[in-house]
Design a protein around this motif. Structure first.
Motif, short mmCIF file in Angstrom:
data_model
loop_
_atom_site.label_atom_id
_atom_site.label_comp_id
_atom_site.label_asym_id
_atom_site.label_seq_id
_atom_site.Cartn_x
_atom_site.Cartn_y
_atom_site.Cartn_z
N ASN A 1 9.03 -34.61 1.54
CA ASN A 1 9.17 -33.34 0.84
C ASN A 1 10.50 -33.29 0.09
OD1 ASN A 1 6.71 -32.22 1.62
ND2 ASN A 1 7.53 -31.39 3.52
N PRO A 2 10.57 -32.47 -0.95
CA PRO A 2 11.81 -32.39 -1.74
C PRO A 2 12.99 -31.82 -0.97
CG PRO A 2 9.95 -31.48 -2.94
CD PRO A 2 9.49 -31.68 -1.55
N GLY A 3 12.72 -30.97 0.04
CA GLY A 3 13.81 -30.35 0.78
C GLY A 3 13.27 -29.53 1.93
N GLU A 4 14.14 -28.76 2.55
CA GLU A 4 13.77 -27.92 3.68
C GLU A 4 13.45 -26.52 3.18
OE1 GLU A 4 12.75 -27.12 7.47
OE2 GLU A 4 13.48 -29.07 6.78
N PHE B 1 2.65 -27.19 0.36
CA PHE B 1 3.76 -26.50 1.02
C PHE B 1 3.25 -25.76 2.25
CE2 PHE B 1 6.68 -22.95 1.72
CZ PHE B 1 7.90 -23.62 1.74
N GLU B 2 3.74 -26.14 3.42
CA GLU B 2 3.31 -25.50 4.66
C GLU B 2 3.84 -24.07 4.71
OE1 GLU B 2 2.78 -26.48 9.40
OE2 GLU B 2 4.04 -27.78 8.15
N ALA C 1 11.25 -23.53 0.92
CA ALA C 1 11.10 -23.34 -0.53
C ALA C 1 12.44 -23.39 -1.26
CB ALA C 1 10.40 -22.00 -0.79
N MET C 2 13.50 -22.86 -0.62
CA MET C 2 14.81 -22.91 -1.26
C MET C 2 15.26 -24.35 -1.45
SD MET C 2 17.04 -20.86 -2.57
CE MET C 2 16.90 -19.25 -1.78
N GLY C 3 14.95 -25.20 -0.46
CA GLY C 3 15.29 -26.61 -0.57
C GLY C 3 14.51 -27.31 -1.68
N TRP C 4 13.24 -26.95 -1.80
CA TRP C 4 12.41 -27.51 -2.87
C TRP C 4 12.98 -27.10 -4.23
CZ3 TRP C 4 6.62 -28.69 -2.28
CH2 TRP C 4 6.34 -29.16 -0.99
N GLN C 5 13.28 -25.82 -4.38
CA GLN C 5 13.83 -25.35 -5.65
C GLN C 5 15.17 -26.02 -5.95
OE1 GLN C 5 14.10 -21.31 -6.74
NE2 GLN C 5 11.95 -20.83 -6.42
N ALA C 6 15.99 -26.19 -4.92
CA ALA C 6 17.30 -26.82 -5.12
C ALA C 6 17.17 -28.25 -5.63
CB ALA C 6 18.10 -26.79 -3.82
N LYS C 7 16.21 -28.99 -5.07
CA LYS C 7 16.00 -30.37 -5.50
C LYS C 7 15.55 -30.43 -6.96
CE LYS C 7 15.40 -34.83 -5.25
NZ LYS C 7 16.57 -35.74 -5.20
N PHE C 8 14.60 -29.58 -7.32
CA PHE C 8 14.10 -29.60 -8.69
C PHE C 8 15.13 -29.05 -9.67
CE2 PHE C 8 9.75 -29.38 -6.51
CZ PHE C 8 9.66 -30.76 -6.49
#
Length: 607
Positions: A88-91, A129-130, A93-100
């Motif tokens: 996964n991009p991060g921990e 996304f779980e 949703a905030m982690g996903w957004q941060a990576k992108f």
């Protein structure tokens, strides 16, 4: 971070001023011009500044975790990033957004500052996304026949996809399945072309909405064309339909998708009368782009460049390559050599890049390149889950209701719920859920069928996970059986994995026998991605329900079983009566009247 964003915004403003200056020099009025005309001028202006390496970069799509991702993006050699099988991009949703956001900043720091597209296989909700809302798969949406619900599901999917950092989804699948042995039947709406057209339009409209807004995404019509109509239902096999049949049955949803303004089309793995679809210039360039007027992006499927002819597919009309699993160097260097040695016209490359830039401008990425953090709070909210639950209810198809066993009286003294599928949200959701091939365990935010029964019934509810028959004193048995999750060729019946079958497993057949042979009133709930051969089990049971793959809101099934809502669903596929129905290229379907199905397309009872 704030200073970086300010810098990037100023850079984009300067690019806009350059485009304005270009327009002025050509005596093009900056006001009262159609938006598409303005976009075309911006695209032409930006294209004129690009090197060949930068152009090929725009045509390249990689995964966010690929080893060269940061380096290649910083060098301006990547146009799109995909999230799929892998870490996964991060921990959260905030982690996903941060990576992108980090990757987007790298792209914007390049010489031309062209933003990235971020794509994801969100095929029934933001299913990677779980904690997101997971809708029933498309086959269930086909059973509802409700285009308004399909549009609403797509709108919610777009919001939750954007909330996790994506601006592009690889959905909807607009295939017309001709054979239930195909492992992707559940990704399609129906075997019926007209129904598929209606629901495809709704899905694209819901996903794309006002495309420049931060709560919408670019949609993808896939897989072009003939993926569901291969001989014997083989994923990536040969489609031997005549061109007239293809024109009449398979192309109409694509024509509607283009009219609806779909942003991208993904090419299929299959061959068409022996020609790889990725390299089929007549259908990609002449039919899709020229005849239909499609001005968006044609993207390969997984590793399509090296699988299907390298530069041959670019010349056929493919615009962007999923250059994954080692394909990036092969694609970029191969295309560069093709241009250098005149085997790929530079005009073909320019056309591809213009299409990619056009969609980036339409998405508003040059003005708003970063994810919207305010959307995170909308992931999996009750309003979204309520809509998914409604779709579950409206998708259920009642095939049999002997002696009016359904609806079950909520005051029934003892109810036994049987089978592992009854208490497992992973099993009830199918493939493309959390993982590519799905999961076999519960996941965050979902409600199981058993939980729904326990919440709805007023009497004693017990659970028999493995059909041991320890509750033969029950008044009613709800037996939940079906397929385990699969995706793509892994789900082909009789394919290379040879894991799945057209009938229930012996164990699941025994679950039903255990209770029916002991004179317990039995409701069978079938959880599957396709119609299965269950004629014997339908005859054994008192009531039989096709529940498809309901996704995260399993309690919607209980609401219908206990009469809070009536059955609404109609079969989106003809239902087979025997395994022998599949001895030929196709199973029973709406178009081929040579095989008589057990239940016709459109069948479905009410109370």
């Amino acid at each position: 971070m704030k200073n970086k964003h300010t810098y990037m915004t100023l850079k984009l403003v300067l690019v806009g001023l350059c485009v304005y200056a270009y327009n002025s020099s050509k005596n093009i009025p900056p006001k009262n011009v159609q938006p598409n005309s303005i976009i075309e001028k911006k695209v032409d202006s930006l294209l004129s500044l690009m090197s060949l390496e930068e152009k090929i970069g725009q045509m390249s799509q990689i995964r966010h975790f690929d080893s060269l991702a940061d380096q290649e993006i910083l060098a301006g050699r990547i146009g799109s990033v995909i999230h799929t099988l892998g870490p996964n991009p991060g921990e959260g949703a905030m982690g996903w957004q941060a990576k992108f956001t980090e990757l987007q900043e790298k792209a914007l720091s390049t010489r031309l500052g062209i933003p990235l597209l971020f794509g994801v296989d969100a095929v029934h909700g933001q299913n990677t996304f779980e904690g997101a809302t997971v809708f029933p798969h498309n086959i269930a949406l086909g059973a509802t026949r409700n285009d308004k619900l399909v549009e609403e599901a797509a709108t919610i999917t777009a919001i939750e996809a954007q909330a996790t950092g994506f601006n592009w989804v690889f959905s909807p699948c607009v295939a017309i399945p001709f054979n239930e042995k195909w492992g992707r039947v559940y990704e399609a709406f129906s075997e019926n072309t007209a129904l598929t057209q209606k629901l495809s339009r709704a899905s694209i409209k819901g996903h794309q909405g006002n495309l420049s807004k931060t709560n919408t995404v670019m949609a993808t019509a896939k897989h072009y064309v003939g993926d569901g109509a291969t001989d014997f239902g083989t994923e990536g096999g040969n489609t031997t339909l005549t061109m007239q049949d293809i024109n009449d049955h398979l192309l109409p949803p694509y024509r509607d998708a283009v009219k609806q303004g779909v942003g991208s089309v993904m090419v299929s793995f299959n061959k068409l009368s022996g020609i790889d679809m990725h390299a089929h210039k007549t259908l990609i360039t002449d039919t899709l782009k020229t005849s239909m007027g499609f001005d968006g992006i044609v993207v390969t499927d997984w590793k399509g460049y090296t699988k299907f002819g390298r530069n041959k597919i670019i010349n056929a009309g493919v615009d962007m390559a999923m250059a994954v699993d080692g394909d990036l160097f092969e694609f970029q260097e191969g295309l560069k050599r093709g241009v250098a040695y005149d085997s790929v016209p530079i005009e073909r490359v320019n056309d591809a890049v213009k299409r990619i830039l056009r969609q980036k401008y339409r998405l508003g990425l040059f003005e708003n390149p970063f994810p919207d953090s305010t959307l995170i709070s909308k992931i999996g909210i009750s309003a979204h889950r309520d809509k998914a639950r409604q779709i579950v209810r409206e998708s259920l198809v009642l095939l049999k209701n002997e002696s009016n066993l359904l609806p079950i009286d909520k005051q029934t003294e003892k109810i036994v719920v049987v089978g592992e599928h009854a208490n497992n949200s992973g099993l009830q959701s199918g493939g493309w859920t959390i993982e590519w091939q799905g999961v076999n365990e519960n996941y965050k935010g979902a409600t199981t069928i058993l939980e729904g029964v326990q919440k709805t019934a007023k009497g004693n509810v017990v659970y028999d996970a493995d059909g041991t028959g320890n509750h033969l004193d029950a008044d009613v048995a709800i037996v939940v059986v079906g397929e385990t999750p699969y995706a793509e060729f892994f789900g082909d019946i009789g394919g290379e994995t040879d894991t799945y079958q057209l009938t229930l497993t012996k164990a699941h057949q025994e679950y039903i026998k255990t209770y029916t042979e002991n004179d317990i009133k039995t409701v069978v709930v079938l959880v599957s991605g396709r119609p299965l051969v269950v004629t014997e089990q339908i005859n054994q049971s008192d009531a039989f329900v096709a529940a498809w793959l309901p996704g995260s809101e399993g309690d919607g099934i209980a609401q219908v079983l206990f009469g809070e809502y009536n059955f609404n669903g109609k079969l989106p596929h003809s239902w087979p009566k025997s395994v022998e129905d599949f001895n030929h290229k196709y199973g029973p379907n709406f178009w081929d009247k040579s095989i008589t199905p057990l239940y016709e397309f459109g069948y479905g009872l009410k109370y």
